[in-house]
Design a protein around this motif. Structure first.
Motif, PDB file in Angstrom:
ATOM      1  N   ALA A  76       0.834  -1.212   0.000  1.00 49.86           N
ATOM      2  CA  ALA A  76       0.000   0.000   0.000  1.00 49.86           C
ATOM      3  C   ALA A  76       0.865   1.256   0.000  1.00 49.86           C
ATOM      4  N   GLU A  77       1.976   1.250   0.726  1.00 45.09           N
ATOM      5  CA  GLU A  77       2.857   2.415   0.777  1.00 45.09           C
ATOM      6  C   GLU A  77       3.429   2.717  -0.607  1.00 45.09           C
ATOM      7  N   GLU A  78       3.859   1.683  -1.324  1.00 44.25           N
ATOM      8  CA  GLU A  78       4.409   1.875  -2.663  1.00 44.25           C
ATOM      9  C   GLU A  78       3.341   2.357  -3.635  1.00 44.25           C
ATOM     10  N   ARG A  79       2.148   1.820  -3.539  1.00 38.13           N
ATOM     11  CA  ARG A  79       1.073   2.233  -4.450  1.00 38.13           C
ATOM     12  C   ARG A  79       0.705   3.701  -4.230  1.00 38.13           C
ATOM     13  N   ARG A  80       0.737   4.154  -2.981  1.00 35.71           N
ATOM     14  CA  ARG A  80       0.466   5.564  -2.702  1.00 35.71           C
ATOM     15  C   ARG A  80       1.595   6.450  -3.208  1.00 35.71           C
ATOM     16  N   ALA A  81       2.831   6.022  -3.001  1.00 36.97           N
ATOM     17  CA  ALA A  81       3.992   6.851  -3.346  1.00 36.97           C
ATOM     18  C   ALA A  81       4.259   6.883  -4.847  1.00 36.97           C
ATOM     19  N   LEU A  82       3.774   5.872  -5.582  1.00 38.51           N
ATOM     20  CA  LEU A  82       4.116   5.731  -7.001  1.00 38.51           C
ATOM     21  C   LEU A  82       2.848   5.583  -7.844  1.00 38.51           C
ATOM     22  N   PRO A  83       2.056   6.654  -7.959  1.00 38.01           N
ATOM     23  CA  PRO A  83       0.859   6.588  -8.805  1.00 38.01           C
ATOM     24  C   PRO A  83       1.256   6.495 -10.279  1.00 38.01           C
ATOM     25  N   PRO A  84       0.333   6.082 -11.151  1.00 37.30           N
ATOM     26  CA  PRO A  84       0.654   5.972 -12.579  1.00 37.30           C
ATOM     27  C   PRO A  84       1.147   7.292 -13.173  1.00 37.30           C
ATOM     28  N   VAL A  85       2.040   7.178 -14.137  1.00 41.22           N
ATOM     29  CA  VAL A  85       2.572   8.344 -14.854  1.00 41.22           C
ATOM     30  C   VAL A  85       2.463   8.084 -16.351  1.00 41.22           C
ATOM     31  N   ARG A  86       2.550   9.143 -17.145  1.00 38.77           N
ATOM     32  CA  ARG A  86       2.386   9.054 -18.596  1.00 38.77           C
ATOM     33  C   ARG A  86       3.658   9.514 -19.291  1.00 38.77           C
ATOM     34  N   TRP A  87       4.093   8.729 -20.296  1.00 38.11           N
ATOM     35  CA  TRP A  87       5.293   9.080 -21.046  1.00 38.11           C
ATOM     36  C   TRP A  87       5.100   8.837 -22.532  1.00 38.11           C
ATOM     37  N   ARG A  88       5.800   9.644 -23.325  1.00 39.12           N
ATOM     38  CA  ARG A  88       5.853   9.402 -24.766  1.00 39.12           C
ATOM     39  C   ARG A  88       6.359   7.987 -25.034  1.00 39.12           C
TER      40      ARG A  88
END
Length: 275
Positions: free
Chosen positions: A178-190
């Protein structure tokens, strides 16, 4: 400095210049930086590896990433990849550290799941278990060049979503806590990046990627799988068999890599710094 080709169209062993030279000499750094931009994967053998030396070498190329939450070395510059526990004991094969090693066996590029992705990674061998535990590399720059022109056009402005949880869920549903999921939300890249030094483009995918803007989930995952299959065909892969004192550096903008399994009843310890 001598550069000896290694992989199928990428990667060189650097001879005559070591990581201490790069950390202390501007001319050595410049020569190695040019080799990095051109060849994407560098190998230095028989290096005097220690944490401070590895950090000094890595920092020459740019600011260092702090290791993420819930990892060995969290909050420091070192990511420790090992099956040894905090008290020096070998952990059981069901331990989270071994599951993390298994997740690292998925093809990926480091930190594509972060708000600031990685320029490069530096990995050093500290304790080796024997002949197993290879690391495999492939060039996404050469993969981009192999794509048909029509597919390159389709991907020219495509955006993919990356998530740490996506790759970890492929190993075990609880591996990303849960800690990792909170700290690392999805991101978008080319889905393709251009090298600013030489203008060469590279495909930007990873096991962390799972969605493409404007495509339904099924077709996006199918396309990502097809791109991964094309990029990682055996003829295009360099397999690095580790020796003590090896230090390997690679361009995360233009490479995929994965660690291979080993006998988890034997100790293996590696240290990664990320730029």
């Amino acid at each position: 400095m001598e550069l000896v080709p290694m992989g199928p169209g990428f990667g060189v062993e650097v001879k005559g210049v070591g990581i201490l030279d790069v950390a202390s000499d501007g001319d050595a750094y410049q020569a190695v930086r040019e080799a990095f931009e051109e060849h994407s994967l560098l190998l230095f053998r028989n290096q005097p590896v220690a944490d401070d030396i590895q950090v000094g070498f890595s920092r020459a190329f740019g600011p260092l990433e702090l290791t993420k939450v819930a990892s060995l070395g969290a909050g420091s510059f070192y990511s420790r990849l090992t099956n040894v526990g905090l008290n020096g004991e070998l952990v059981p094969v069901t331990d989270r550290q071994v599951l993390v090693a298994q997740a690292n066996a998925l093809w990926h590029t480091d930190s594509s799941f972060k708000k600031v992705p990685a320029l490069a990674s530096v990995l050093s061998a500290r304790v080796l278990p024997g002949a197993d535990g290879d690391t495999e590399f492939t060039s996404t720059r050469l993969a981009w060049e192999r794509l048909p022109a029509g597919l390159q056009a389709k991907l020219a402005d495509a955006i993919a979503t990356h998530s740490y949880a996506n790759s970890r869920d492929q190993i075990h549903p609880d591996l990303a806590n849960a800690e990792e999921r909170r700290a690392l939300p999805p991101v978008r890249w080319r889905m393709n990046w251009r090298n600013p030094k030489n203008g060469k483009r590279a495909l930007y995918i990873a096991s962390h990627a799972y969605a493409i803007e404007g495509m339904d989930d099924r077709h996006a995952r199918q396309l990502l799988a097809e791109l991964m299959d094309e990029t990682t065909k055996r003829d295009y892969v360099y397999v690095h068999k580790w020796n003590n004192g090896d230090v390997v550096m690679w361009d995360n903008r233009a490479m995929l890599h994965r660690g291979r399994p080993w006998d988890y009843s034997k100790e293996r310890s590696m240290v990664r710094t990320t730029i």
